[in-house]
Enzyme design. Structure first.
Site, PDB file in Angstrom:
ATOM      1  N   GLU A  51       0.828  -1.215   0.000  1.00  0.00           N
ATOM      2  CA  GLU A  51       0.000   0.000   0.000  1.00  0.00           C
ATOM      3  C   GLU A  51       0.859   1.260   0.000  1.00  0.00           C
ATOM      4  O   GLU A  51       0.693   2.170   0.823  1.00  0.00           O
ATOM      5  CB  GLU A  51      -0.951   0.004   1.203  1.00  0.00           C
ATOM      6  CG  GLU A  51      -2.000  -1.077   1.122  1.00  0.00           C
ATOM      7  CD  GLU A  51      -3.075  -1.002   2.204  1.00  0.00           C
ATOM      8  OE1 GLU A  51      -2.811  -0.425   3.265  1.00  0.00           O
ATOM      9  OE2 GLU A  51      -4.171  -1.524   1.979  1.00  0.00           O
ATOM     10  N   GLU A  53      -5.621  -8.302  -0.806  1.00  0.00           N
ATOM     11  CA  GLU A  53      -6.311  -8.053   0.464  1.00  0.00           C
ATOM     12  C   GLU A  53      -7.734  -7.651   0.154  1.00  0.00           C
ATOM     13  O   GLU A  53      -7.970  -6.835  -0.738  1.00  0.00           O
ATOM     14  CB  GLU A  53      -5.677  -6.899   1.267  1.00  0.00           C
ATOM     15  CG  GLU A  53      -4.374  -7.216   1.920  1.00  0.00           C
ATOM     16  CD  GLU A  53      -3.808  -6.045   2.723  1.00  0.00           C
ATOM     17  OE1 GLU A  53      -4.584  -5.264   3.312  1.00  0.00           O
ATOM     18  OE2 GLU A  53      -2.575  -5.928   2.747  1.00  0.00           O
TER      19      GLU A  53
END
Ligand code: P53
Length: 479
Positions: A178, A377
């Site tokens: 991320e 995810e």
């Protein structure tokens, strides 16, 4: 019409990150990481970052769920669910405890040998993130994390070490988890976990963020090149948090604001996939007077180190609206510029649950990047109740995963988007990254541990465990 099916080699699995499950924070020569100096917070506040480990504080990642010791039984449960892959990260500070050593720590390397061997025992493919919010803390205190160009060298040395060591055990890699969270540069959590940076009074946080981010995309690009020389079969991906930003209305100003927000959130993957900066952003640096250290050699590295696939997390969608006093850039500040989307429900933590946004995102990324996509995810944090007979009736988690997998399958079968795999967050209950809570549970496996660290650490299968087992066994047909 019969429903089209998913490819037979689709990578069903589950995801975690080292610092959120392993614990054993000082075992086997491991050094402190940024995750080891973050306290636990409540549902609506932020974790505090302390100056090193302080005696009277509680640090939930220090023990986490003890995966470091319990991984053989946990991997066995993953195999029982039918996992084809398992995403975790390598804790950088197990391999280079301080971050700036020349020689790696053998005990740390040996741990991941054992873990990856255990996965292969069950034909589970490891999917490995190099840096998932766990930079060695010494790099923060001595170099200011990714404020320093030197940290590129420390990161690529770490990358080279693990690429060589696990050359025949790991094929799928991700560089920075991320990496785009830090676009929210006013939030202490994101700059600290992405880049090891604490903004000082009087500093321009946005400029600091762009400099660190530049060093990180360069570090990522160098790592990609090293990876391909070590093993041409390696698949190295970028990893972004995909939260699409919708316009709050059809006012053209709102639509443009949303476009700028998308450009700001995804310039990272633009650079990592395309190998060059988007024009709006180089112009933006000039307009804002950000005098960044970006060299010709850096730009060459970016061109030569483009990724093989794009991994992303998907939890929620965002919305934005233009204000009356936008500057010419429609500058995006995520702390101030998001608005509530009245058309989607929110989780107990205020995350806007939007399954359709996943199909939107898959199409958007497919059109923009033309690379295989990997959903590494997706999940929902929720309070679970363990019954007296050790069951967890987590229908809300099943519903969330069901609705998202359904949208993923539509994107694949109806829209032709190439998706490599799906690893829900999380394989097993973890310490929440943003709150440090255990009670913000994500796993399909329950761990008996509470926010204050009490609990037996026993593992129990949730209802979602059995449901996901059926999904995998049917290759996504039996949702
Ligand atoms: P937690 C923000 C937005 C989307 C995903 O998050 C995020 C974050 C950071 O909080 O993080 C990812 O535990 C991250 C995981 C994390 C998971 O999403 O804050 O990659 O490490 O646990 C869920 O509720």
């Amino acid at each position: 019409m019969t429903k089209k099916t998913l490819p037979a080699d689709f990578l069903w699995g589950g995801a975690v990150a080292a610092h959120q499950v392993e614990g054993a924070y000082d075992v086997g020569g491991k050094g402190l990481s940024v995750a080891d100096v973050m306290t636990a917070a409540g549902t609506h506040d932020e974790r505090r970052i302390t100056a090193g480990v302080q005696p009277n504080e509680f640090y939930p990642n220090h023990e986490a769920v003890d995966f470091y010791h319990q991984y053989p039984a946990d991997v066995k449960l993953f195999a029982e669910m039918g996992f084809k892959c398992f995403r975790t990260s390598i804790a950088w500070s197990r391999i280079f405890p301080q971050g700036d050593e020349v020689e790696p720590n053998e005990a740390g390397l040996a741990f991941y040998d054992r873990l990856f061997d255990e996965c292969h025992k069950y034909h589970i493919e490891p999917v490995v993130t190099l840096s998932h919010f766990e930079m060695p803390y010494h790099l923060v205190t001595k170099y200011g994390g990714f404020r320093s160009r030197q940290t590129i060298k420390f990161f690529t040395r770490f990358a080279q070490t693990v690429f060589e060591r696990y050359r025949d055990k790991v094929t799928y890699w991700l560089t920075f988890n991320e990496i785009n969270n830090q676009i929210n540069y006013d939030r202490a959590f994101t700059l600290f976990t992405n880049s090891g940076i604490q903004v000082q009074p009087g500093e321009n946080a946005e400029a600091v963020m762009y400099q660190a981010s530049h060093y990180e995309v360069v570090a990522s690009a160098i790592a990609v090149q090293i990876a391909h020389t070590i093993n041409p079969d390696f698949q190295v991906g970028a990893m972004v948090a995909f939260s699409p930003v919708y316009p709050a209305t059809d006012k053209p100003r709102d639509v443009f604001k949303a476009q700028r927000a998308m450009q700001a959130r995804f310039w990272y993957s633009d650079v990592q996939v395309e190998g060059q900066y988007p024009t709006w952003l180089t112009n933006y640096f000039e307009t804002k007077g950000f005098d960044l250290d970006i060299t010709a050699a850096d730009l060459a590295n970016l061109r030569q180190g483009t990724v093989d696939y794009l991994g992303f997390s998907y939890y929620m969608s965002f919305a934005t609206a233009a204000t009356d006093d936008e500057d010419d850039q429609f500058s995006y500040n995520e702390t101030d510029d998001l608005v509530t989307n009245q058309f989607v429900p929110q989780s107990a933590w205020g995350w806007q649950v939007d399954p359709q946004g996943l199909r939107y995102g898959l199409n958007w990324m497919n059109d923009r990047y033309h690379l295989p996509l990997f959903i590494v995810e997706n999940g929902i944090g929720a309070i679970d109740q363990l019954t007296a007979t050790h069951e967890v009736h987590d229908q809300y988690r099943i519903d969330y995963l069901h609705d998202h997998i359904d949208q993923m399958e539509l994107a694949m079968t109806e829209d032709g988007v190439p998706v490599m795999g799906y690893t829900p967050w999380s394989a097993i209950d973890i310490v929440s990254a943003s709150t440090g809570q255990l009670s913000k549970r994500y796993g399909v496996i329950y761990v008996d541990r509470n926010d204050d660290g009490s609990g037996s650490l026993a593992r129990y299968r949730k209802d979602s465990f059995y449901w996901y087992q059926r999904v995998i066994a049917s290759n996504g047909a039996d949702l």
